[in-house]
Design a protein around this motif. Sequence first.
Motif, PDB file in Angstrom:
ATOM      1  N   ILE A  79      -3.475  76.707  37.881  1.00  9.56           N
ATOM      2  CA  ILE A  79      -3.590  78.012  37.218  1.00  9.56           C
ATOM      3  C   ILE A  79      -2.280  78.792  37.254  1.00  9.56           C
ATOM      4  CG2 ILE A  79      -6.059  78.171  37.724  1.00  9.56           C
ATOM      5  CD1 ILE A  79      -5.418  80.231  39.879  1.00  9.56           C
TER       6      ILE A  79
ATOM      7  N   GLY B  31      -2.366  83.229  37.863  1.00 10.69           N
ATOM      8  CA  GLY B  31      -3.795  82.962  37.782  1.00 10.69           C
ATOM      9  C   GLY B  31      -4.605  83.789  38.764  1.00 10.69           C
TER      10      GLY B  31
ATOM     11  N   ILE C   3     -11.966  75.784  36.293  1.00  8.86           N
ATOM     12  CA  ILE C   3     -11.015  76.753  35.763  1.00  8.86           C
ATOM     13  C   ILE C   3     -11.577  77.346  34.473  1.00  8.86           C
ATOM     14  CG2 ILE C   3      -8.702  77.094  34.838  1.00  8.86           C
ATOM     15  CD1 ILE C   3      -7.750  74.840  36.656  1.00  8.86           C
TER      16      ILE C   3
ATOM     17  N   ASN D   6      -4.600  84.480  31.158  1.00  5.17           N
ATOM     18  CA  ASN D   6      -4.843  84.107  32.552  1.00  5.17           C
ATOM     19  C   ASN D   6      -5.960  83.077  32.685  1.00  5.17           C
ATOM     20  OD1 ASN D   6      -3.096  85.217  34.392  1.00  5.17           O
ATOM     21  ND2 ASN D   6      -4.168  87.168  34.524  1.00  5.17           N
ATOM     22  N   SER D   7      -5.804  82.213  33.661  1.00  3.06           N
ATOM     23  CA  SER D   7      -6.868  81.301  34.061  1.00  3.06           C
ATOM     24  C   SER D   7      -7.440  81.778  35.388  1.00  3.06           C
ATOM     25  CB  SER D   7      -6.326  79.877  34.223  1.00  3.06           C
ATOM     26  OG  SER D   7      -5.908  79.360  32.984  1.00  3.06           O
TER      27      SER D   7
ATOM     28  N   LYS E 245      -1.743  81.572  46.799  1.00  4.78           N
ATOM     29  CA  LYS E 245      -1.314  82.275  45.586  1.00  4.78           C
ATOM     30  C   LYS E 245      -0.096  83.162  45.869  1.00  4.78           C
ATOM     31  CE  LYS E 245      -3.217  84.820  41.699  1.00  4.78           C
ATOM     32  NZ  LYS E 245      -2.345  85.982  41.712  1.00  4.78           N
TER      33      LYS E 245
END
Length: 457
Positions: free
Chosen positions: A160, A164, A180, A343-344, A373
């Motif tokens: 992502i 993401g 996802i 965005n995912s 992240k």
Amino acid sequence: MKIIQGSEFEVIMSAVNKLVELVKPTYGAAGNKIIIGKGFGVSVLDDGVQIAKDLELEDDAENYVLKLIREVAVKTNERVGDGTTSSLILLQAILKEAMKSGKSQREIVKELEEGLTEAIFMINVLSKPIKTQEDLEKVALISFDNKEIAKLLADIIFKIGENGLIDVQASQGASIESEIVSGFKTLSGFVSPYMANDNDKCVIDDAVILTTDKAFYNNAEIVPVMEMVVKSGKSNLVVFCKDFSGEALTTAILNKIKGSFRLVAIKANEQDMSDVALLTGAKHVLLDTKVEPTDFGYAKKVVSRLEDTKIIDGGGDKVGVSEVVNELKKDKLNEKRVANLTNSVAVIRVGAKTESEAKALQFKIEDASNAIKVAYKGGVVAGAGRTLSGLNTSSKILNSALQYPSKQLVENMGYFEMTDDIIDPTEVVIAGLESAVSIAKLLLETRGIIYDIKQND
């Protein structure tokens, strides 16, 4: 009311020690846990911020101090989603070392401020960017000592990308699954914390979406809208609007308490409302226009907090979204908006053999996911407290306090080999340190406590 003056620091340290001594054993990947019983429920957790939120102390004065100390964990968690236990350990360490120094409060505070500035600069110099999926797995393993799960988390977050979004939710099964989907995040959150239904956030599945230039202040304005939603067979409404307060807010909260209808209101700007409408299939309702049943959009899930709102798997026309995105790409000034529109979302469903195990696992995976992240976006430094313990600032107090996290990790884990594979996200290290120093300064400057005395039943 009661006043404590002269022995206020004893009360402060007692509250700090009771919280930190409780959460310290959960630091790192050792898997040590705390049992928390509330009413008829029980949880088994190793998540620092959740333990801090649930803890209540018997002494009234200490309990009010505890609420202030919680800010260390809560602010760190809000900023980076991990590193909360480390920040609490640092807070206790700073206060202990400050008391040993024999210096005045003003000297200590000035020294800590200068030392913090130097420490942040040094940490950023040592930071290295994430280059491979294997690097992300190393980050995950620090938060979650399970290679299989660490690999799963690193794989999906690598897909992502750094922009993401992550959504960790409970699963009906006993396994961990992921997928996802499309998503969108706005920096506008719900108008009242009373709208929350899951700790500090509100989670709504199967959400009807309304975006409008209108402001809602009374029942005459909002009740007809709610009735339209009910007639459509739904009972969850998310309203993006100019304002939402007064009688309308009271009605929304009362319906939430009754469990009959859930309404979450979000004050948003025109740009966000335009993008929300696009992604959910809503028709934006202007100020002087009546809301019609055909104006509503849809989202599979909405997660809102005071600071932001995530829309997951909106029902908007995918072709229409692509056309808008392609048009926006022609101007570099729209880069951030394009990233948000495309965005995912990594949806991670967590299950286990028991409800208590699943809940503990969910918190742990949230921490690990957030750490990965943040590392993806802001880089990494040597982990297991090595970066902090290796800093040499002008503050002897801070330098001594920075040794505590690595020592606590060794105590929790027993002997383990320090290798380059053990890394921490740069922003998590900085956020924990900044939160700890900020609250430590506040507590060191305290010269009295005034508090309410609880009345006996």
